[in-house]
Scaffold this motif. Sequence first.
Motif, PDB file in Angstrom:
ATOM      1  N   ASP A  89      14.755  79.439   5.012  1.00 45.72           N
ATOM      2  CA  ASP A  89      13.876  81.345   4.653  1.00 45.72           C
ATOM      3  C   ASP A  89      15.722  82.170   4.675  1.00 45.72           C
ATOM      4  OD1 ASP A  89      11.421  80.521   3.793  1.00 45.72           O
ATOM      5  OD2 ASP A  89      10.841  81.665   5.701  1.00 45.72           O
ATOM      6  N   LEU A  90      16.703  81.449   5.012  1.00 49.29           N
ATOM      7  CA  LEU A  90      17.770  82.947   5.095  1.00 49.29           C
ATOM      8  C   LEU A  90      18.523  82.848   3.661  1.00 49.29           C
ATOM      9  CD1 LEU A  90      20.158  81.206   7.596  1.00 49.29           C
ATOM     10  CD2 LEU A  90      18.302  82.310   8.400  1.00 49.29           C
ATOM     11  N   ASP A  91      17.634  82.811   2.242  1.00 53.36           N
ATOM     12  CA  ASP A  91      18.075  83.268   1.295  1.00 53.36           C
ATOM     13  C   ASP A  91      17.803  84.250   1.150  1.00 53.36           C
ATOM     14  OD1 ASP A  91      19.810  81.187   0.819  1.00 53.36           O
ATOM     15  OD2 ASP A  91      18.704  79.560  -0.439  1.00 53.36           O
ATOM     16  N   VAL A  92      16.105  84.639   1.590  1.00 52.94           N
ATOM     17  CA  VAL A  92      15.712  85.397   1.391  1.00 52.94           C
ATOM     18  C   VAL A  92      15.927  86.131   2.522  1.00 52.94           C
ATOM     19  CG1 VAL A  92      13.243  86.173   1.447  1.00 52.94           C
ATOM     20  CG2 VAL A  92      13.834  83.883  -0.089  1.00 52.94           C
ATOM     21  N   PRO A  93      15.813  88.073   1.809  1.00 52.49           N
ATOM     22  CA  PRO A  93      15.437  88.833   3.297  1.00 52.49           C
ATOM     23  C   PRO A  93      14.488  88.822   4.059  1.00 52.49           C
ATOM     24  CG  PRO A  93      17.321  89.826   1.438  1.00 52.49           C
ATOM     25  CD  PRO A  93      16.655  88.402   0.879  1.00 52.49           C
TER      26      PRO A  93
ATOM     27  N   ALA B  52      22.378  86.820   8.274  1.00 53.23           N
ATOM     28  CA  ALA B  52      21.743  86.824   7.118  1.00 53.23           C
ATOM     29  C   ALA B  52      20.266  86.728   8.222  1.00 53.23           C
ATOM     30  CB  ALA B  52      21.922  85.445   5.835  1.00 53.23           C
ATOM     31  N   LEU B  53      20.129  86.048   9.366  1.00 56.58           N
ATOM     32  CA  LEU B  53      18.975  85.771   9.947  1.00 56.58           C
ATOM     33  C   LEU B  53      18.555  87.193  10.192  1.00 56.58           C
ATOM     34  CD1 LEU B  53      16.665  83.608  12.398  1.00 56.58           C
ATOM     35  CD2 LEU B  53      18.680  84.509  13.745  1.00 56.58           C
ATOM     36  N   LEU B  54      19.831  87.765  10.688  1.00 56.66           N
ATOM     37  CA  LEU B  54      18.893  89.523  10.725  1.00 56.66           C
ATOM     38  C   LEU B  54      18.640  90.190   9.792  1.00 56.66           C
ATOM     39  CD1 LEU B  54      21.418  90.254  13.842  1.00 56.66           C
ATOM     40  CD2 LEU B  54      19.414  89.259  13.959  1.00 56.66           C
ATOM     41  N   GLY B  55      18.895  89.786   8.645  1.00 57.38           N
ATOM     42  CA  GLY B  55      18.042  90.177   7.669  1.00 57.38           C
ATOM     43  C   GLY B  55      19.956  91.615   7.067  1.00 57.38           C
ATOM     44  N   TRP B  56      20.826  91.370   7.454  1.00 56.60           N
ATOM     45  CA  TRP B  56      22.188  91.832   7.747  1.00 56.60           C
ATOM     46  C   TRP B  56      22.740  90.832   6.441  1.00 56.60           C
ATOM     47  CZ3 TRP B  56      24.124  93.230  13.793  1.00 56.60           C
ATOM     48  CH2 TRP B  56      22.853  93.415  14.251  1.00 56.60           C
ATOM     49  N   GLU B  57      24.280  92.007   6.436  1.00 55.51           N
ATOM     50  CA  GLU B  57      24.998  91.040   4.807  1.00 55.51           C
ATOM     51  C   GLU B  57      26.682  91.702   5.969  1.00 55.51           C
ATOM     52  OE1 GLU B  57      25.208  92.882   1.371  1.00 55.51           O
ATOM     53  OE2 GLU B  57      22.635  92.263   0.960  1.00 55.51           O
TER      54      GLU B  57
ATOM     55  N   LEU C 271      18.547  77.842  -5.336  1.00 56.62           N
ATOM     56  CA  LEU C 271      18.057  76.914  -4.551  1.00 56.62           C
ATOM     57  C   LEU C 271      17.231  76.355  -4.726  1.00 56.62           C
ATOM     58  CD1 LEU C 271      20.772  77.148  -1.716  1.00 56.62           C
ATOM     59  CD2 LEU C 271      21.144  75.285  -3.209  1.00 56.62           C
ATOM     60  N   PRO C 272      16.275  74.851  -4.349  1.00 53.41           N
ATOM     61  CA  PRO C 272      15.561  74.496  -4.474  1.00 53.41           C
ATOM     62  C   PRO C 272      15.011  74.516  -2.380  1.00 53.41           C
ATOM     63  CG  PRO C 272      16.793  72.310  -3.965  1.00 53.41           C
ATOM     64  CD  PRO C 272      17.696  73.605  -4.544  1.00 53.41           C
ATOM     65  N   PRO C 273      13.422  74.862  -2.235  1.00 54.48           N
ATOM     66  CA  PRO C 273      13.246  74.797  -0.798  1.00 54.48           C
ATOM     67  C   PRO C 273      13.220  74.195  -0.214  1.00 54.48           C
ATOM     68  CG  PRO C 273      11.140  75.338  -2.367  1.00 54.48           C
ATOM     69  CD  PRO C 273      12.513  74.551  -3.432  1.00 54.48           C
ATOM     70  N   HIS C 274      13.862  74.365   0.832  1.00 51.07           N
ATOM     71  CA  HIS C 274      14.527  73.005   2.108  1.00 51.07           C
ATOM     72  C   HIS C 274      13.063  72.650   2.735  1.00 51.07           C
ATOM     73  CE1 HIS C 274      17.439  71.852   4.485  1.00 51.07           C
ATOM     74  NE2 HIS C 274      17.765  72.238   4.114  1.00 51.07           N
ATOM     75  N   ALA C 275      13.531  71.557   2.836  1.00 52.34           N
ATOM     76  CA  ALA C 275      11.905  70.887   3.507  1.00 52.34           C
ATOM     77  C   ALA C 275      12.068  70.958   4.890  1.00 52.34           C
ATOM     78  CB  ALA C 275      12.567  68.865   3.309  1.00 52.34           C
TER      79      ALA C 275
ATOM     80  N   ARG D 164      24.979  84.960  -1.849  1.00 55.13           N
ATOM     81  CA  ARG D 164      24.276  84.770  -0.497  1.00 55.13           C
ATOM     82  C   ARG D 164      25.276  84.277   0.640  1.00 55.13           C
ATOM     83  NH1 ARG D 164      23.943  78.486   0.658  1.00 55.13           N
ATOM     84  NH2 ARG D 164      22.254  78.637   1.519  1.00 55.13           N
ATOM     85  N   ALA D 165      24.755  84.173   1.576  1.00 54.90           N
ATOM     86  CA  ALA D 165      25.079  83.770   2.676  1.00 54.90           C
ATOM     87  C   ALA D 165      25.807  82.590   2.997  1.00 54.90           C
ATOM     88  CB  ALA D 165      24.887  84.358   4.318  1.00 54.90           C
TER      89      ALA D 165
END
Length: 547
Positions: A69-73, A199-204, A314-318, A359-360
């Motif tokens: 989910d890191l691609d999505v804030p 990215a985990l925190l929603g920061w850039e 990117l495709p969803p990560h498994a 993206r990060a």
Amino acid sequence: MSDIPQNPVAPDNPLAAYHARTRHRFEAFAEGPGQLDWDAQPAAFRHYAGAPVALLPLAADRFERPFGDLDVPPATPIPADATSLGALLELAFGLSAWKSWGPNRWALRCNPSSGNLHPVEAYVLATGVPGVADGLHHYDPEAHALEGRALVEADGSHWLAVGLSSVMWREAWKYGERAFRYCQLDVGHAVAALAYAAALLGWEVAPLTLPSGTLAGLMGLDREEDFPTGRFSFTEDEEPEILLAIRAPGIHAPPAGPALLDWIAPASWHGSPSAIDPSPGYRWPIVDKAARFSRRPADALPALHPVFPRLPALPPHATASGAAQIIRQRRSGQRFDPRHTLPRADFYRMLDALLPRPRAPFTAQEADPAIHLLLFVMRVEGLPTGLYLLPRTPDAAIPCDIGTPRPAADFAPDCPAHLGLVQLAALGLQEVQRLARSLSCHQDIASTSAFSLGMVADFARLGSEGHAYRSLLREAGIVGQVLYLEAEAAGVRGTGIGCFFDEPVHQAFGLAGTRWQSVYHFTVGTPVTDARIETGPPYPQRQQEDS
């Protein structure tokens, strides 16, 4: 493809000359120490005795969410305060474990390093961040604490930045003249580690262009009273590397370079740096020369915002594993099991994640993408063994002249077309293994894995700006960090390889001229764990207080 012009690098470019001089060759390795005294290696941690110390919470698990989910804030980015800053630094530069074997004990960190020597030091510049004193702080990963180096009066502003430096002697002690290369790769890994944690925190995270002299003054690295000149001062010096702005709720961009120096000018300074190595046995002047020629000048151009190609999402990560879990469990594989094959879907996902997107961690790099990949494919399910090319941008024209290229999509219909993956030569498994192993300094890890690769940089980017050399090497480190975490998420493991035979790599892939140069190798496979090595928690002394 052989008719593509090479745009050769000027032979009098001192950094191109440094890179050429520090190549490993089949007949001789680059200059380095003849032997190592492991009982007298440089100190792995630097402390500032006398500086006020503020322990940071070990809070990363409070903000856990799936790695995929890191691609999505997050819907609500985490506010910046001492707790969230602690999580950021813990996952970027903190310890991930302690290892022991008999009487030997050593620390692992979330950001990898050549030889686990860790030249990178991190500094926090903060004002208006709740729970954090305004000023400059050195991050101590051993205690997960901030050491207050220069404290300033509050001025009502709210901004946060992280500065990185490198103690180049930590790498030079082991790797000699090649150390400057490894320091820059490590800086790239550290930048990417910071971007993933943010990215985990929603920061850039965004790089700021500062002249090297300004950055040294801002982080106190030019203070004669703390870093005196002398015969052995090169072991203690910290090279200013990069300043990265942190974008978070309520946090604004730091002021411009001159204003930052005005901000730090009235500060009260605290602490003295601990010694790294009081009695070195060698010195490598060319490492200092490479650092000098690659610093940003006083008239440095404004920050470049990298231009990324248009690519599908990117495709969803498994994996359902959490990001903090993946970051902490990252290790460098020491041995691989050649009996295992990597699923093709996982291979494609890894390659797709290496393509530069907004993206990060790629938004934290300093320049347009210039790193491309030469692959040794050995044990990928349903994919023919051989040599492959992955251009990381659609417009890359890499003249690999060793045969007739075959788009992988032609014989592997499930290969995403936008990858641009090309087979350069079909080789038998044993032939690819022998080639991969011999080109990576005869290391088994390059041949017993599922695949290994060499990163080549476009040296036409060097131009007249010496700092571009640092940017190329750092981008390779960023790519390596993506591979490390993507491998962990796929249930396998990666290892960065700094030792390879530069020119033979070029010859094996049909690269002529001086434009394309090898800068880093990497390998991914199923790890074999050494049960003799015990693993302990990173901060056992603090488990109770932060539980």
